[in-house]
Motif scaffolding. Sequence first.
Motif, PDB file in Angstrom:
ATOM      1  N   GLU A 233       0.840  -1.257   0.145  1.00  0.00           N
ATOM      2  CA  GLU A 233       0.185  -0.184  -0.098  1.00  0.00           C
ATOM      3  C   GLU A 233       1.075   1.530   0.034  1.00  0.00           C
ATOM      4  O   GLU A 233       0.621   2.197  -0.855  1.00  0.00           O
ATOM      5  CB  GLU A 233      -1.143  -0.066   1.164  1.00  0.00           C
ATOM      6  CG  GLU A 233      -2.155  -1.153   1.152  1.00  0.00           C
ATOM      7  CD  GLU A 233      -3.001  -0.892   2.233  1.00  0.00           C
ATOM      8  OE1 GLU A 233      -2.936   0.342   2.960  1.00  0.00           O
ATOM      9  OE2 GLU A 233      -3.736  -1.684   2.479  1.00  0.00           O
ATOM     10  N   ASP A 236       2.027   1.689  -3.568  1.00  0.00           N
ATOM     11  CA  ASP A 236       1.075   2.330  -4.465  1.00  0.00           C
ATOM     12  C   ASP A 236       0.919   3.898  -4.325  1.00  0.00           C
ATOM     13  O   ASP A 236       1.114   4.449  -5.166  1.00  0.00           O
ATOM     14  CB  ASP A 236      -0.289   1.797  -4.051  1.00  0.00           C
ATOM     15  CG  ASP A 236      -0.304   0.289  -4.627  1.00  0.00           C
ATOM     16  OD1 ASP A 236       0.298  -0.328  -5.345  1.00  0.00           O
ATOM     17  OD2 ASP A 236      -1.199  -0.394  -4.125  1.00  0.00           O
ATOM     18  N   VAL A 274       2.314  -4.686  -7.100  1.00  0.00           N
ATOM     19  CA  VAL A 274       2.582  -3.114  -7.273  1.00  0.00           C
ATOM     20  C   VAL A 274       2.707  -3.025  -8.677  1.00  0.00           C
ATOM     21  O   VAL A 274       1.978  -2.049  -9.273  1.00  0.00           O
ATOM     22  CB  VAL A 274       3.732  -2.611  -6.330  1.00  0.00           C
ATOM     23  CG1 VAL A 274       3.795  -1.137  -6.736  1.00  0.00           C
ATOM     24  CG2 VAL A 274       2.950  -2.793  -4.874  1.00  0.00           C
ATOM     25  N   ARG A 277      -0.645  -3.634 -10.444  1.00  0.00           N
ATOM     26  CA  ARG A 277      -1.571  -2.504 -10.292  1.00  0.00           C
ATOM     27  C   ARG A 277      -1.154  -1.245 -11.326  1.00  0.00           C
ATOM     28  O   ARG A 277      -1.960  -0.638 -11.551  1.00  0.00           O
ATOM     29  CB  ARG A 277      -1.863  -2.178  -8.992  1.00  0.00           C
ATOM     30  CG  ARG A 277      -2.580  -3.078  -8.260  1.00  0.00           C
ATOM     31  CD  ARG A 277      -3.097  -2.672  -6.889  1.00  0.00           C
ATOM     32  NE  ARG A 277      -2.018  -2.494  -5.958  1.00  0.00           N
ATOM     33  CZ  ARG A 277      -1.282  -3.649  -4.965  1.00  0.00           C
ATOM     34  NH1 ARG A 277      -2.154  -4.887  -4.950  1.00  0.00           N
ATOM     35  NH2 ARG A 277      -0.550  -3.428  -4.247  1.00  0.00           N
ATOM     36  N   ALA A 278       0.102  -0.925 -11.353  1.00  0.00           N
ATOM     37  CA  ALA A 278       0.648   0.268 -11.990  1.00  0.00           C
ATOM     38  C   ALA A 278       0.428   0.037 -13.787  1.00  0.00           C
ATOM     39  O   ALA A 278       0.236   1.106 -13.947  1.00  0.00           O
ATOM     40  CB  ALA A 278       2.073   0.355 -11.898  1.00  0.00           C
TER      41      ALA A 278
END
Length: 370
Positions: A233, A236, A274, A277-278
């Motif tokens: 988190e 992110d 991560v 998600r990017a």
Amino acid sequence: MDEPQPPTRPPSAVPPVIRLGDSGEVAAALPHLLGFHPAESLVLVSLRGPGGSRIGLTARADLPDPADAAALARALAARMDTDDPAAVLLAVVSEAPDDVAVPVVPAHVEGSGAGAELPHRDLVHEVVLALDAIDVPVREALLVRAGRWWDYDCPYPCCEPGGGTPLPGGASPLAAAAVAGGTVLARDREALAARIAPPTEVTGVTAMAEACLRAGREHAGRLRAAGRPAVAEECDAAIAGAVSACRPGPATAGTRLPDAQVARVLWALTLPEVRDRALGLALDDDAAAAEVLWTECTRRAPVPLDGPPATLLAVSAWLRGDGAMANVALDRALAADPGAELPRLLADGLQACLPPAELRALITSTLATG
């Protein structure tokens, strides 16, 4: 090596419509379709839609040795076939002189001087045969040389070896569409690769390496102290902050991301969840800012930390239809880690000419199930 280029347009935009009789405009726009000025190249452009009036996939290859021409022609034809073209436009970009034929009668006979042929006609013939074998016609076969263009099949004096037609000046519709899609024209492929090449200034390289070492120790310590979900988190959030700093505007104009901030992003991307998600940043309003970030991170990162941002840069460029930069970025990612699964899968997809729209759908699906 052949370099397939996805259709050069923003994924959500209407594909450009070309006038098929405007061969000069197509010849002049080849650099914009590729993202760089080709040299000694064979370029195939897929023509799709009713009557073959829309630009699709573009593929480029270095001009081969004569012994390899047939094999290259078959490989490029297979690439074109993945785009289901109605026809193909073929262009040879070369500064080679005309081929001089051997006289068939003694030279002292009037009118018996050696004839001349446009160069690389044998290669053009091999490509035509390879495309004919898959029932794809060649709409036009062009030679682009010294600021002029010729049609290999034109019987008129304008296309004789000593003739040629000047390339049109100004911005053609295809060039305008490529620029609107975000493609920045490079002098050649080497210049394109130089945009993400590591800096050569020793002091800057050393400072970046030291920042990465410090960030790496902090990252490892946080993983031990807080656990992976909490650190993910935080990662992110670090990426979101860096993307915000890369958005265009007065507050960010002329600014350079600090080494420490770049280093935190680089270590954040070492967590696969991560990084995955990017990928979604390429699908939203921050796509341009994210691409700026991935470019900067790829350029400044020490090996092997350059692999993940180079992968993300490849995806971003691919979705814009900039296959040239996508190829260059994937080369960088695979050089950083030849065994990395995601860049290898992406490279396979690019070689298979996966359209940007399908890649976008795949990323959307992956994010939804992740």
